[in-house]
Design a protein around this motif. Structure first.
Motif, PDB file in Angstrom:
ATOM      1  N   UNK A  12      63.957 -14.545 -15.807  1.00 29.14           N
ATOM      2  CA  UNK A  12      64.779 -15.463 -15.020  1.00 29.14           C
ATOM      3  C   UNK A  12      65.510 -14.649 -13.973  1.00 29.14           C
ATOM      4  N   UNK A  13      65.481 -15.124 -12.741  1.00 27.55           N
ATOM      5  CA  UNK A  13      66.131 -14.385 -11.662  1.00 27.55           C
ATOM      6  C   UNK A  13      66.827 -15.355 -10.721  1.00 27.55           C
ATOM      7  N   UNK A  14      68.111 -15.119 -10.502  1.00 26.78           N
ATOM      8  CA  UNK A  14      68.882 -15.843  -9.498  1.00 26.78           C
ATOM      9  C   UNK A  14      69.268 -14.830  -8.427  1.00 26.78           C
ATOM     10  N   UNK A  15      68.924 -15.116  -7.177  1.00 28.80           N
ATOM     11  CA  UNK A  15      69.163 -14.150  -6.105  1.00 28.80           C
ATOM     12  C   UNK A  15      69.983 -14.789  -4.995  1.00 28.80           C
ATOM     13  N   UNK A  16      71.122 -14.166  -4.700  1.00 26.90           N
ATOM     14  CA  UNK A  16      71.948 -14.608  -3.585  1.00 26.90           C
ATOM     15  C   UNK A  16      72.427 -16.037  -3.684  1.00 26.90           C
ATOM     16  N   UNK A  17      72.723 -16.484  -4.915  1.00 30.27           N
ATOM     17  CA  UNK A  17      73.123 -17.884  -5.100  1.00 30.27           C
ATOM     18  C   UNK A  17      74.551 -18.100  -4.594  1.00 30.27           C
ATOM     19  N   UNK A  18      74.672 -19.035  -3.663  1.00 34.11           N
ATOM     20  CA  UNK A  18      75.966 -19.410  -3.093  1.00 34.11           C
ATOM     21  C   UNK A  18      76.109 -20.917  -3.184  1.00 34.11           C
ATOM     22  N   UNK A  19      77.314 -21.375  -3.542  1.00 34.99           N
ATOM     23  CA  UNK A  19      77.579 -22.812  -3.626  1.00 34.99           C
ATOM     24  C   UNK A  19      78.890 -23.114  -2.913  1.00 34.99           C
ATOM     25  N   UNK A  51      80.888 -21.827 -14.562  1.00 33.21           N
ATOM     26  CA  UNK A  51      80.157 -23.046 -14.917  1.00 33.21           C
ATOM     27  C   UNK A  51      79.371 -23.574 -13.723  1.00 33.21           C
ATOM     28  N   UNK A  52      79.940 -23.458 -12.529  1.00 32.22           N
ATOM     29  CA  UNK A  52      79.222 -23.908 -11.338  1.00 32.22           C
ATOM     30  C   UNK A  52      77.953 -23.090 -11.143  1.00 32.22           C
ATOM     31  N   UNK A  53      78.034 -21.786 -11.363  1.00 35.23           N
ATOM     32  CA  UNK A  53      76.842 -20.949 -11.251  1.00 35.23           C
ATOM     33  C   UNK A  53      75.785 -21.387 -12.257  1.00 35.23           C
ATOM     34  N   UNK A  54      76.204 -21.674 -13.491  1.00 32.77           N
ATOM     35  CA  UNK A  54      75.239 -22.100 -14.506  1.00 32.77           C
ATOM     36  C   UNK A  54      74.591 -23.421 -14.108  1.00 32.77           C
ATOM     37  N   UNK A  55      75.365 -24.328 -13.541  1.00 32.07           N
ATOM     38  CA  UNK A  55      74.822 -25.606 -13.084  1.00 32.07           C
ATOM     39  C   UNK A  55      73.865 -25.403 -11.911  1.00 32.07           C
ATOM     40  N   UNK A  56      74.113 -24.382 -11.102  1.00 32.79           N
ATOM     41  CA  UNK A  56      73.178 -24.059 -10.019  1.00 32.79           C
ATOM     42  C   UNK A  56      71.861 -23.534 -10.584  1.00 32.79           C
ATOM     43  N   UNK A  57      71.946 -22.703 -11.621  1.00 32.90           N
ATOM     44  CA  UNK A  57      70.723 -22.166 -12.233  1.00 32.90           C
ATOM     45  C   UNK A  57      69.852 -23.307 -12.754  1.00 32.90           C
ATOM     46  N   UNK A  58      70.485 -24.321 -13.327  1.00 33.08           N
ATOM     47  CA  UNK A  58      69.746 -25.462 -13.867  1.00 33.08           C
ATOM     48  C   UNK A  58      69.511 -26.549 -12.827  1.00 33.08           C
ATOM     49  N   UNK A  59      69.971 -26.302 -11.595  1.00 32.25           N
ATOM     50  CA  UNK A  59      69.792 -27.226 -10.474  1.00 32.25           C
ATOM     51  C   UNK A  59      70.448 -28.581 -10.713  1.00 32.25           C
ATOM     52  N   UNK A  60      71.462 -28.604 -11.569  1.00 28.74           N
ATOM     53  CA  UNK A  60      72.322 -29.790 -11.639  1.00 28.74           C
ATOM     54  C   UNK A  60      73.201 -29.841 -10.393  1.00 28.74           C
ATOM     55  N   UNK A  61      73.489 -28.679  -9.847  1.00 27.26           N
ATOM     56  CA  UNK A  61      74.063 -28.547  -8.504  1.00 27.26           C
ATOM     57  C   UNK A  61      73.026 -27.792  -7.680  1.00 27.26           C
ATOM     58  N   UNK A  62      72.626 -28.336  -6.551  1.00 24.06           N
ATOM     59  CA  UNK A  62      71.681 -27.630  -5.698  1.00 24.06           C
ATOM     60  C   UNK A  62      72.456 -26.606  -4.880  1.00 24.06           C
ATOM     61  N   UNK A  63      72.177 -25.320  -5.050  1.00 19.89           N
ATOM     62  CA  UNK A  63      72.950 -24.308  -4.330  1.00 19.89           C
ATOM     63  C   UNK A  63      72.873 -24.511  -2.821  1.00 19.89           C
ATOM     64  N   UNK A  64      73.916 -24.069  -2.138  1.00 14.34           N
ATOM     65  CA  UNK A  64      73.897 -24.077  -0.685  1.00 14.34           C
ATOM     66  C   UNK A  64      72.863 -23.090  -0.158  1.00 14.34           C
ATOM     67  N   UNK A  65      72.721 -22.016  -0.902  1.00 16.49           N
ATOM     68  CA  UNK A  65      71.769 -20.978  -0.511  1.00 16.49           C
ATOM     69  C   UNK A  65      71.374 -20.176  -1.740  1.00 16.49           C
TER      70      UNK A  65
END
Length: 258
Positions: A12-19, A51-65
């Motif tokens: 699993x890899x999350x790269x440059x995740x910004x919300x 928690x927001x980062x975790x929701x981004x990983x699961x795409x419950x929140x679509x990251x801005x980038x």
């Protein structure tokens, strides 16, 4: 000697995740990779973006980038790129998530709470789903609650049902968002025991937690987030006993001295 999971390629890899939410940056350029079987705990003060980062990983929140990858499935967002629903579902299909609040259906029995998504998402027959559900309820120590409704179960029991429900979809990675924060310590210990068993069995896990003993004793790595960014990451003993960042020292001093 067990192999060093961190030396293995990231599964699993999350790269440059910004919300961003308007002018507020909740998650700021976070990059994190996990090998198969690795357990990473994310700690930090309230409002740090964990928690927001975790929701981004699961795409419950679509990251801005950012870019997310699980196995061979990857997805990138940003610069006006909007992910397709089928791509979101392909990535999310490999992830199981357990929330702070149990999110069980109160009008369904424990057994149906675990079985329903298997029938709807995986296409299992009712008999197949029920057999899988009973095996998982046995695994989390709740086979005797199969016919009960969530309202007749304790908080710890409901959270264990939620874990069984997530596992029923056969995820490659489990995400836990403060799974014991709504529970009394004694009850929370039941949930932590199940999580420790999963870790021992080789489940890949990201755990946002305030349980410092769990982070220290079960994790392969600890990641510290402050103000939406990762300020420190490393082996549990190093982070907990000899943190290098002043914000980590401040946070640990506050939580460990209570």
């Amino acid at each position: 000697m067990e192999p060093d999971r961190r030396a293995q390629p990231a599964f699993l890899e999350a790269s440059g995740v910004t919300m961003r939410f308007g002018d507020h940056v909740a998650v700021r350029d976070v990059t994190l990779g996990l090998a198969r079987g690795e357990v990473v705990s994310i700690i930090g003060p309230s409002g740090a973006g964990k928690s927001t980062f975790l929701r981004c990983v699961n795409l419950l929140e679509i990251p801005t980038q950012g870019t997310l990858r699980v196995g061979e499935t990857s997805l990138s967002v940003g610069s006006g790129v909007k992910p397709k629903e089928r791509d979101i579902q392909a990535l999310r299909r490999q992830l199981g998530m357990v929330f702070q609040n149990f999110n069980l259906f109160p009008h369904l029995t424990v057994l149906r709470n675990v079985s329903l998504a298997q029938e709807r998402v995986l296409g299992r027959s009712p008999a197949e789903a029920e057999a899988r559900s009973m095996a998982l309820l046995e695994r989390v120590g709740l086979a005797d609650k199969a016919g009960a409704y969530p309202g007749r179960c304790s908080g710890g029991q409901q959270q264990r049902v939620a874990i069984a429900r997530a596992l029923a979809l056969d995820p490659a990675v489990m995400l836990f968002d403060e799974p014991t924060s709504a529970l009394d310590p004694e009850v929370g210990a039941e949930v932590l025991a199940v999580m420790k068993e999963l870790a021992a069995e080789g489940m890949t896990m990201i755990v946002v937690t305030h349980e410092m003993a769990f982070a220290r004793d079960v994790s392969d790595r600890i990641v510290v987030m402050v103000d939406g960014a990762v300020v420190e990451a490393g082996e549990p003993h190093q982070v907990m006993s000899n943190p290098s960042h002043p914000r980590t020292r401040t946070f640990l001093s506050a939580v460990l001295d209570r």
